[in-house]
Scaffold this motif. Structure first.
Motif, PDB file in Angstrom:
ATOM      1  N   THR A  17       1.922   7.492   2.630  1.00  0.00           N
ATOM      2  CA  THR A  17       2.535   7.607   3.947  1.00  0.00           C
ATOM      3  C   THR A  17       2.118   6.442   4.836  1.00  0.00           C
ATOM      4  O   THR A  17       2.935   5.854   5.554  1.00  0.00           O
ATOM      5  CB  THR A  17       2.121   8.935   4.608  1.00  0.00           C
ATOM      6  OG1 THR A  17       2.569  10.019   3.795  1.00  0.00           O
ATOM      7  CG2 THR A  17       2.712   9.070   5.998  1.00  0.00           C
ATOM      8  N   PHE A  18       0.825   6.095   4.781  1.00  0.00           N
ATOM      9  CA  PHE A  18       0.286   4.997   5.590  1.00  0.00           C
ATOM     10  C   PHE A  18       0.915   3.666   5.193  1.00  0.00           C
ATOM     11  O   PHE A  18       1.278   2.851   6.058  1.00  0.00           O
ATOM     12  CB  PHE A  18      -1.233   4.954   5.426  1.00  0.00           C
ATOM     13  CG  PHE A  18      -1.930   3.959   6.303  1.00  0.00           C
ATOM     14  CD1 PHE A  18      -2.191   4.249   7.633  1.00  0.00           C
ATOM     15  CD2 PHE A  18      -2.348   2.735   5.796  1.00  0.00           C
ATOM     16  CE1 PHE A  18      -2.852   3.332   8.450  1.00  0.00           C
ATOM     17  CE2 PHE A  18      -3.003   1.811   6.604  1.00  0.00           C
ATOM     18  CZ  PHE A  18      -3.255   2.112   7.939  1.00  0.00           C
ATOM     19  N   LEU A  19       1.043   3.412   3.904  1.00  0.00           N
ATOM     20  CA  LEU A  19       1.651   2.169   3.428  1.00  0.00           C
ATOM     21  C   LEU A  19       3.088   2.035   3.927  1.00  0.00           C
ATOM     22  O   LEU A  19       3.501   0.976   4.410  1.00  0.00           O
ATOM     23  CB  LEU A  19       1.629   2.118   1.900  1.00  0.00           C
ATOM     24  CG  LEU A  19       0.267   1.987   1.210  1.00  0.00           C
ATOM     25  CD1 LEU A  19       0.433   2.111  -0.304  1.00  0.00           C
ATOM     26  CD2 LEU A  19      -0.415   0.678   1.570  1.00  0.00           C
ATOM     27  N   PRO A  25       0.705  -6.092   9.887  1.00  0.00           N
ATOM     28  CA  PRO A  25      -0.636  -5.809  10.413  1.00  0.00           C
ATOM     29  C   PRO A  25      -0.612  -5.082  11.757  1.00  0.00           C
ATOM     30  O   PRO A  25      -1.484  -4.249  12.032  1.00  0.00           O
ATOM     31  CB  PRO A  25      -1.252  -7.203  10.554  1.00  0.00           C
ATOM     32  CG  PRO A  25      -0.554  -8.032   9.524  1.00  0.00           C
ATOM     33  CD  PRO A  25       0.844  -7.519   9.504  1.00  0.00           C
ATOM     34  N   TYR A  26       0.376  -5.378  12.594  1.00  0.00           N
ATOM     35  CA  TYR A  26       0.460  -4.747  13.910  1.00  0.00           C
ATOM     36  C   TYR A  26       0.746  -3.255  13.779  1.00  0.00           C
ATOM     37  O   TYR A  26       0.176  -2.431  14.508  1.00  0.00           O
ATOM     38  CB  TYR A  26       1.550  -5.428  14.749  1.00  0.00           C
ATOM     39  CG  TYR A  26       1.457  -6.926  14.707  1.00  0.00           C
ATOM     40  CD1 TYR A  26       0.386  -7.595  15.287  1.00  0.00           C
ATOM     41  CD2 TYR A  26       2.433  -7.688  14.057  1.00  0.00           C
ATOM     42  CE1 TYR A  26       0.282  -8.984  15.227  1.00  0.00           C
ATOM     43  CE2 TYR A  26       2.339  -9.066  14.003  1.00  0.00           C
ATOM     44  CZ  TYR A  26       1.263  -9.703  14.584  1.00  0.00           C
ATOM     45  OH  TYR A  26       1.157 -11.074  14.512  1.00  0.00           O
ATOM     46  N   HIS A  27       1.604  -2.885  12.841  1.00  0.00           N
ATOM     47  CA  HIS A  27       1.866  -1.467  12.601  1.00  0.00           C
ATOM     48  C   HIS A  27       0.664  -0.797  11.956  1.00  0.00           C
ATOM     49  O   HIS A  27       0.351   0.368  12.258  1.00  0.00           O
ATOM     50  CB  HIS A  27       3.105  -1.308  11.708  1.00  0.00           C
ATOM     51  CG  HIS A  27       4.394  -1.684  12.369  1.00  0.00           C
ATOM     52  ND1 HIS A  27       4.822  -2.995  12.472  1.00  0.00           N
ATOM     53  CD2 HIS A  27       5.343  -0.926  12.966  1.00  0.00           C
ATOM     54  CE1 HIS A  27       5.989  -3.026  13.101  1.00  0.00           C
ATOM     55  NE2 HIS A  27       6.330  -1.780  13.416  1.00  0.00           N
ATOM     56  N   ALA A  28      -0.017  -1.520  11.067  1.00  0.00           N
ATOM     57  CA  ALA A  28      -1.174  -0.937  10.388  1.00  0.00           C
ATOM     58  C   ALA A  28      -2.259  -0.555  11.391  1.00  0.00           C
ATOM     59  O   ALA A  28      -2.830   0.544  11.317  1.00  0.00           O
ATOM     60  CB  ALA A  28      -1.721  -1.914   9.351  1.00  0.00           C
ATOM     61  N   ASN A  31      -1.197   2.426  13.522  1.00  0.00           N
ATOM     62  CA  ASN A  31      -1.328   3.686  12.791  1.00  0.00           C
ATOM     63  C   ASN A  31      -2.783   4.085  12.616  1.00  0.00           C
ATOM     64  O   ASN A  31      -3.134   5.271  12.680  1.00  0.00           O
ATOM     65  CB  ASN A  31      -0.633   3.573  11.432  1.00  0.00           C
ATOM     66  CG  ASN A  31       0.877   3.517  11.551  1.00  0.00           C
ATOM     67  OD1 ASN A  31       1.454   4.193  12.402  1.00  0.00           O
ATOM     68  ND2 ASN A  31       1.527   2.712  10.731  1.00  0.00           N
ATOM     69  N   ALA A  32      -3.656   3.090  12.376  1.00  0.00           N
ATOM     70  CA  ALA A  32      -5.088   3.382  12.289  1.00  0.00           C
ATOM     71  C   ALA A  32      -5.597   3.928  13.621  1.00  0.00           C
ATOM     72  O   ALA A  32      -6.366   4.901  13.652  1.00  0.00           O
ATOM     73  CB  ALA A  32      -5.859   2.126  11.897  1.00  0.00           C
ATOM     74  N   ALA A  33      -5.170   3.314  14.730  1.00  0.00           N
ATOM     75  CA  ALA A  33      -5.598   3.770  16.049  1.00  0.00           C
ATOM     76  C   ALA A  33      -5.129   5.196  16.321  1.00  0.00           C
ATOM     77  O   ALA A  33      -5.877   6.003  16.904  1.00  0.00           O
ATOM     78  CB  ALA A  33      -5.061   2.822  17.124  1.00  0.00           C
ATOM     79  N   GLU A  34      -3.920   5.517  15.911  1.00  0.00           N
ATOM     80  CA  GLU A  34      -3.410   6.877  16.112  1.00  0.00           C
ATOM     81  C   GLU A  34      -4.278   7.904  15.383  1.00  0.00           C
ATOM     82  O   GLU A  34      -4.592   8.978  15.917  1.00  0.00           O
ATOM     83  CB  GLU A  34      -1.965   6.961  15.631  1.00  0.00           C
ATOM     84  CG  GLU A  34      -1.329   8.322  15.828  1.00  0.00           C
ATOM     85  CD  GLU A  34       0.112   8.378  15.366  1.00  0.00           C
ATOM     86  OE1 GLU A  34       0.725   9.453  15.483  1.00  0.00           O
ATOM     87  OE2 GLU A  34       0.624   7.345  14.885  1.00  0.00           O
ATOM     88  N   ASN A 243      -4.184  -5.334   1.606  1.00  0.00           N
ATOM     89  CA  ASN A 243      -5.395  -4.570   1.443  1.00  0.00           C
ATOM     90  C   ASN A 243      -5.380  -3.321   2.320  1.00  0.00           C
ATOM     91  O   ASN A 243      -6.399  -2.865   2.806  1.00  0.00           O
ATOM     92  CB  ASN A 243      -6.598  -5.463   1.784  1.00  0.00           C
ATOM     93  CG  ASN A 243      -7.925  -4.838   1.511  1.00  0.00           C
ATOM     94  OD1 ASN A 243      -8.092  -4.055   0.615  1.00  0.00           O
ATOM     95  ND2 ASN A 243      -8.877  -5.177   2.342  1.00  0.00           N
ATOM     96  N   LEU A 244      -4.171  -2.770   2.539  1.00  0.00           N
ATOM     97  CA  LEU A 244      -4.098  -1.561   3.356  1.00  0.00           C
ATOM     98  C   LEU A 244      -4.708  -0.361   2.651  1.00  0.00           C
ATOM     99  O   LEU A 244      -5.076   0.623   3.309  1.00  0.00           O
ATOM    100  CB  LEU A 244      -2.644  -1.267   3.749  1.00  0.00           C
ATOM    101  CG  LEU A 244      -1.990  -2.296   4.672  1.00  0.00           C
ATOM    102  CD1 LEU A 244      -0.630  -1.797   5.136  1.00  0.00           C
ATOM    103  CD2 LEU A 244      -2.873  -2.623   5.877  1.00  0.00           C
ATOM    104  N   LEU A 245      -4.852  -0.421   1.339  1.00  0.00           N
ATOM    105  CA  LEU A 245      -5.563   0.635   0.623  1.00  0.00           C
ATOM    106  C   LEU A 245      -6.984   0.758   1.171  1.00  0.00           C
ATOM    107  O   LEU A 245      -7.491   1.861   1.409  1.00  0.00           O
ATOM    108  CB  LEU A 245      -5.573   0.331  -0.875  1.00  0.00           C
ATOM    109  CG  LEU A 245      -6.101   1.388  -1.839  1.00  0.00           C
ATOM    110  CD1 LEU A 245      -5.520   1.166  -3.235  1.00  0.00           C
ATOM    111  CD2 LEU A 245      -7.620   1.403  -1.932  1.00  0.00           C
TER     112      LEU A 245
END
Length: 439
Positions: A17-19, A25-28, A31-34, A243-245
């Motif tokens: 789902t995250f991927l 990078p801006y979306h990543a 999403n991490a901040a959320e 490296n979003l994993l």
């Protein structure tokens, strides 16, 4: 007795789902901040004065804080009463992946085709971008200086491959791609290519008025969703695992340990941009972002430069990035005695020429974390005839004087538009990171 795994296959479901939700990078980092916000973390501004509450150390502070800058995020959790000289435990990763990025003058075309002018970012396997349905996403900067994320997550562009009838030697001699001539995607038809068409299209997609966008950082992505693969669904295929994993695992680990009142270290997630082209930017690992935030955290808790020096001297960073699983069709390209396998657990990456930062004492820290988590790990070293790549690990160690250990997950097809990993390795990595952050 080993601690039970805290995270299981559900973590891998969530990774997919995250991927899918993080094409840039801006979306990543958004999403991490959320996810951090849901765990009680709060954003702090670099332009504000920091005090004990801002750093998360006061009775009225929530404990968990994060800073966003472009495509980078630094997050940390400070339990109440933590001494200023308390060392950090850092999970380091990067948010960027090789891709095709839009040029300043994006509108291009020839012979009745409308195209988008792109530049090659990082070192992608360019053939993997051919004949893919591509979306377009990134960050728009508006006339008032604010930014807006945009994600056209549907088939919009395509880089068409030349038919074999026009390149009869391709099967025997291999595909040869010129980065300038052969990688410009098409997105429509028309002989009249007008400057500003692409940006006008994105303004309309974003509900903005004409001429509101004055700057952009845009990139292509495959719109094919991540998926389980194999007879028993023991594999995962998807984009941007490098490296979003690791970013996803770091967020999961940090939120899992946040709230603990007796942590011997301050747990930190540091996810940087621009690793794929050298990390030399204000949001890259070779910039001052991490050091500045850690220092400010020390000083906000009433610490001195001496406290800062003591904290850094006792700090350990795990540089988490993907590595190479042994390829069944090219086993000779790997070291003959080091064959990491998918679903065999995360890997410890070693290179005596400091392309990775791991040494023997760092290995011991990693081994202790894996033992505590009940997670197996493997060792990776490159074939001597094939110099390996590098990571943020050596940069972090050298820039900040921090002991750093390079680890990650073994995958196939690194730098492809669609990479492949084992379905169990993501949650095995996350559990090892939890144990590491807990100390």
């Amino acid at each position: 007795m080993s601690a039970p795994h805290r995270l299981d296959r559900g973590h891998t479901d969530d990774l997919m789902t995250f991927l899918a939700a993080s094409p840039t990078p801006y979306h990543a980092v958004a999403n991490a901040a959320e996810r951090l916000e849901k765990a009680g973390f709060r954003q702090v501004s670099e332009t504000d004065a920091w005090d004990a509450e801002t750093s998360g150390a006061s009775a009225s502070g929530s404990g968990g804080k994060y800073v966003l800058r472009g495509g980078a995020i630094i997050a940390w959790y400070v339990p109440e009463g933590t001494a200023p000289h308390t060392p950090y435990r850092i999970v380091g990763a990067h948010t960027d992946s090789p891709n095709l990025r839009v040029k300043p003058l994006p509108d291009l075309g020839a012979h009745g085709w409308r195209q988008v002018a792109v530049e090659i970012y990082g070192g992608p396997l360019m053939n993997s971008w051919l004949d893919r349905d591509l979306g377009l996403a990134g960050r728009l900067t508006l006339r008032d200086g604010s930014t807006r994320l945009v994600n056209v997550d549907r088939p919009l562009l395509r880089v068409p491959q030349l038919a074999i009838h026009l390149d009869r030697a391709v099967s025997a001699e291999g595909l040869k791609l010129d980065k300038q001539r052969h990688m410009q995607p098409i997105w429509g038809l028309g002989n009249d290519v007008r400057d500003g068409d692409l940006i006008a299209f994105l303004e309309e997609e974003s509900g903005l008025g004409a001429g509101e966008v004055t700057g952009w950082d845009l990139m292509t992505h495959s719109v094919e969703a991540p998926a389980y693969l194999g007879r028993d669904k023991e594999l995962v295929a998807g984009p941007r695992m490098d490296n979003l994993l690791s970013v996803h695992a770091g967020v999961a680990a940090l939120t899992a340990v946040a709230g603990g009142s007796k942590l011997p270290y301050i747990p930190v997630l540091a996810a940087f941009d621009h690793e794929e082209n050298g990390s030399q930017s204000d949001t890259g690992a070779d910039g001052p972002l991490l050091g500045g935030i850690l220092e400010r955290s020390v000083f906000a808790r009433g610490g001195s430069y001496e406290d800062r020096a003591r904290a850094f001297a006792g700090t350990v960073c795990l540089s988490s990035d993907t590595g190479h699983a042994v390829h069944p069709n090219y086993a000779e390209r790997h070291d003959p005695t080091h064959h990491p396998r998918v679903n065999g657990g995360p890997i410890l990456k070693v290179n005596v020429n400091n392309r990775y930062a791991t040494d023997g004492s760092g290995r011991a820290v990693w081994a202790a974390a894996c033992e505590k988590a009940g997670v197996p790990f493997q060792s990776f070293v490159s074939n001597n005839s094939m110099p390996c790549g590098t990571t943020i690990g050596p940069i972090t160690a050298a820039r900040h004087g921090i002991k750093t250990v390079d680890i990650g997950v073994a995958i196939l097809s690194m730098h492809s538009v669609r990479e492949l990993c084992g379905a169990d390795d993501p949650h095995l990595l996350a559990n090892a990171l939890v144990a590491f952050l807990e100390g």
